[in-house]
Design an enzyme around this catalytic site. Structure first.
Site, mmCIF file in Angstrom:
data_model
loop_
_atom_site.group_PDB
_atom_site.id
_atom_site.type_symbol
_atom_site.label_atom_id
_atom_site.label_comp_id
_atom_site.label_asym_id
_atom_site.label_seq_id
_atom_site.Cartn_x
_atom_site.Cartn_y
_atom_site.Cartn_z
ATOM 1 N N ASP A 78 -57.104 -57.620 30.138
ATOM 2 C CA ASP A 78 -58.427 -58.138 30.481
ATOM 3 C C ASP A 78 -59.210 -58.587 29.255
ATOM 4 O O ASP A 78 -59.969 -59.555 29.316
ATOM 5 C CB ASP A 78 -59.219 -57.074 31.241
ATOM 6 C CG ASP A 78 -58.905 -57.076 32.729
ATOM 7 O OD1 ASP A 78 -57.825 -57.577 33.099
ATOM 8 O OD2 ASP A 78 -59.721 -56.575 33.513
ATOM 9 N N CYS A 119 -53.277 -50.255 32.021
ATOM 10 C CA CYS A 119 -54.523 -50.999 31.879
ATOM 11 C C CYS A 119 -55.071 -51.536 33.196
ATOM 12 O O CYS A 119 -54.343 -51.772 34.147
ATOM 13 C CB CYS A 119 -54.344 -52.121 30.856
ATOM 14 S SG CYS A 119 -54.162 -51.483 29.173
ATOM 15 N N ASP A 120 -56.360 -51.693 33.168
ATOM 16 C CA ASP A 120 -57.266 -52.194 34.179
ATOM 17 C C ASP A 120 -56.708 -52.343 35.597
ATOM 18 O O ASP A 120 -56.608 -51.389 36.339
ATOM 19 C CB ASP A 120 -57.892 -53.491 33.685
ATOM 20 C CG ASP A 120 -58.821 -53.212 32.501
ATOM 21 O OD1 ASP A 120 -58.717 -52.123 31.910
ATOM 22 O OD2 ASP A 120 -59.649 -54.053 32.171
ATOM 23 N N LYS A 121 -56.313 -53.541 36.007
ATOM 24 C CA LYS A 121 -55.948 -53.771 37.416
ATOM 25 C C LYS A 121 -54.522 -53.328 37.721
ATOM 26 O O LYS A 121 -54.116 -53.281 38.889
ATOM 27 C CB LYS A 121 -56.094 -55.260 37.773
ATOM 28 C CG LYS A 121 -57.389 -55.899 37.312
ATOM 29 C CD LYS A 121 -58.602 -55.075 37.699
ATOM 30 C CE LYS A 121 -59.858 -55.568 37.030
ATOM 31 N NZ LYS A 121 -59.899 -55.396 35.576
ATOM 32 N N CYS A 195 -57.817 -49.269 25.495
ATOM 33 C CA CYS A 195 -58.973 -49.299 24.594
ATOM 34 C C CYS A 195 -59.773 -48.005 24.664
ATOM 35 O O CYS A 195 -59.907 -47.385 25.709
ATOM 36 C CB CYS A 195 -59.827 -50.511 24.895
ATOM 37 S SG CYS A 195 -58.907 -52.056 24.662
ATOM 38 N N GLU A 443 -65.022 -60.428 35.113
ATOM 39 C CA GLU A 443 -65.834 -59.461 34.388
ATOM 40 C C GLU A 443 -66.752 -60.179 33.412
ATOM 41 O O GLU A 443 -66.359 -61.171 32.798
ATOM 42 C CB GLU A 443 -64.946 -58.478 33.625
ATOM 43 C CG GLU A 443 -64.233 -57.496 34.513
ATOM 44 C CD GLU A 443 -63.461 -56.468 33.720
ATOM 45 O OE1 GLU A 443 -63.342 -56.625 32.491
ATOM 46 O OE2 GLU A 443 -62.964 -55.508 34.334
ATOM 47 N N SER A 469 -67.203 -55.252 32.943
ATOM 48 C CA SER A 469 -66.186 -54.422 32.313
ATOM 49 C C SER A 469 -66.655 -52.980 32.286
ATOM 50 O O SER A 469 -67.860 -52.692 32.301
ATOM 51 C CB SER A 469 -65.941 -54.913 30.888
ATOM 52 O OG SER A 469 -65.304 -53.926 30.118
#
Length: 553
Positions: A78, A119-121, A195, A443, A469
């Site tokens: 992302d 990570c994210d999605k 992150c 985002e 985010s």
């Protein structure tokens, strides 16, 4: 076993022949076949170390008496996709991931699956697949990144959002030199891992453990640690046991388990994106989780951590303070008992948890605030709801009234921000960025980071039908529903309208008479779709509202 469908009987001679060609010995046909859905890629820092974890997972499966098969799943970073056309694909890839896992598992009749993610999605997509398939499944998240440092910047701890993203605004404001920015760029992200703050990836890793879908301690174990490799090995062994005991994903992901995960989210003060993802995962498990549930749990759950972007602690601090087991221990009297893939129930695991640093993970009676980190707002601007991360807001911002500055895309808003056209007291409205109108609900980290870096994070509001985010802080309100492309009130706002936000009343309103809004609605015509072919065009036709998890129907 499910895999007997492909490996038993005379009619499966050709199937077994192909398996022999792939290296499967005849002696393996009596063992459970375990899929390892690996999202390894060189494109994502949180995923570059997964080749090592794959080996430990494989060895664990062999040690447990199963036979592992690794297959690939796509992923997007992302941070790298941010601020350009790439971000349109970030939320949609969640659906592709769920479909991809389902497709491989069903096509090959695998008995169980390990979902290697970070990570994210990618993590929510994996969990959606587990809930949909309802077979034995364990999630292994690859772990957080260490804090960065730069000698030129006094060796202070750095992270991607607070430092690299906000450096853009700080440079524009004259606080940083070009050499400072380069030092920050090089030093902020020192190696593999998700992150360093409580952004979406790490929030989802923590909630996956709280949900019971990853092993004890997995949520915060650092990417560079031997602990993560040990957990990978044990994950491989444990999935074989789950297959033999027929412990499927929906036996873990119950209503009580989801409520526990939401409570942990509120106690941590995690990313607002989790509202979208938990709702979507529950949908795949056959449950509806209304936004009001999140708001109720938030109102009764103290916020006991302040990890970046809400404070100055990092994920490594919460790991050394005891990780999610310690958080569960703090919350044990508020949790509902539910099963976990580890074996012991969540309350048993909570009792095992130990808090090693009472400042990083505070006791309930000394919480940072008496309510959770996320709140639901409703009103004339968002009749179906909007979401705000209250843990990321400074004191004195409980009430805001500002003049609308209206932008029909993130790029137009970013141009105005960088051009210093935004003034204190402005309510920045970024619309046509919702699930359908975006499409993909981009985002808005670049605008919010620029605003914060320019010193206006507590002087303006930013409102969007898109997302923020997990690294966003300040008066940033997202997921406005209905979205502009579906005729929502956010599409009727005009430049100069007054917008009122009251966090105590949990309201967000536009000060325009109903008759005038009616006239605007009568003349409303949504713009042409931005994508008329390809995956995003199909996605825009199928996706639902943010308040239902932006699932496809």
């Amino acid at each position: 076993m499910r895999s007997d469908e492909t490996k038993k009987g005379i009619e499966r001679v050709p199937h077994r022949a192909l398996m022999h060609a792939a290296g499967v010995a005849r002696s393996e046909f009596e063992k459970p076949f375990i899929g390892i859905a690996s999202s390894f890629t060189d494109l994502i820092p949180g995923h570059v170390g997964m080749r090592v974890l794959e080996r430990f997972l494989e060895n664990g499966v062999y040690a447990g008496g199963g036979h592992p098969f690794i297959f690939g799943i796509p992923g997007i970073c992302d941070g790298i996709a941010m601020g350009h056309v790439g971000m349109h694909y970030s939320l949609p890839i969640r659906e592709l991931i769920a479909d991809s896992v389902e497709t491989v598992i069903q096509a090959h009749s695998l008995d169980g699956v390990i979902l290697l993610t970070n990570c994210d999605k990618i993590t929510p997509g994996m969990l959606m697949a587990a809930a949909r398939l309802d077979i034995p499944a364990i999630v292994l998240t690859a772990g957080p990144m260490l804090a960065g440092r730069a000698g030129r910047l006094n060796n202070e701890r750095l992270d991607l959002v607070h430092d690299a993203f906000e450096a853009v605004g700080r440079y524009n404001r004259g606080e940083l030199t070009e050499d400072d920015v380069v030092a920050m760029e090089i030093g902020a992200c020192p190696g593999e891992g998700s992150c360093q703050g409580l952004y979406t990836a790490n929030t989802m890793a923590c909630l996956t453990e709280a949900l019971g879908m990853s092993l004890y301690g997995a949520g915060t174990a650092l990417a560079v640690s031997s602990k993560k490799r040990h957990i990978a090995f044990e994950t491989g062994k444990r999935i074989v046991e789950l297959v033999r005991d027929d412990v499927t994903a929906r036996r873990i992901m119950t209503r009580d388990a989801f409520e526990n995960a939401i409570r942990v989210d509120m106690a941590l003060g995690g990313s607002t994106n989790t509202v979208l993802h938990i709702t979507a995962i529950a949908h795949e498990a056959g449950m509806d989780l209304p936004l009001e549930l999140f708001d109720r749990i938030s109102s009764e759950t103290p916020n006991i951590t302040r990890i970046r972007p809400s404070g100055d602690y990092m994920m490594e601090d919460i790991e050394y303070a005891g990780g999610i087991p310690a958080v569960l221990n703090r919350l044990k009297d508020m949790l509902k008992d539910s099963a976990t893939v580890t074996g012991p129930s969540v309350l048993e695991l909570a009792k095992r948890g130990t808090v090693y640093d009472g400042e990083v993970i505070r006791p309930l009676d000394r919480a940072y605030s008496g309510s959770g980190g996320i709140a639901l707002l409703k009103g004339s601007l968002a009749p179906d709801g909007a979401v705000i991360k209250v843990a990321g807001i400074g004191s004195g911002l409980e009430h805001f009234k500002g003049r609308a500055r209206v932008f029909d895309s993130e790029q137009h808003a970013m141009k105005a921000i960088m051009g210093k056209q935004i003034k204190p007291g402005d309510a920045i409205v970024i619309r046509y960025e919702g699930p359908k109108g975006g499409p993909g609900m981009r985002e808005m980290l670049s605008p919010t980071s620029a605003i914060s870096g320019m010193g206006m994070g507590e002087k303006v509001a930013l409102i969007t039908d898109g997302r923020f985010s997990g690294g966003t802080r300040g008066l940033s309100i997202g997921h406005v529903s209905p979205e502009a492309a579906s005729g929502g009130a956010i599409g009727l706002v005009r430049e100069g309208d007054m917008i009122v936000i009251d966090l105590r009343k949990k309201s967000i309103d536009i000060e325009v008479p109903d008759a005038e809004l009616g006239r605007r609605r009568a003349g409303f015509r949504p713009p042409e779709p931005k994508f008329k072919s390809g995956w995003l065009a199909r996605y825009a036709r199928l996706v639902t509202s943010a308040n239902t998890g932006a699932v496809l129907r």
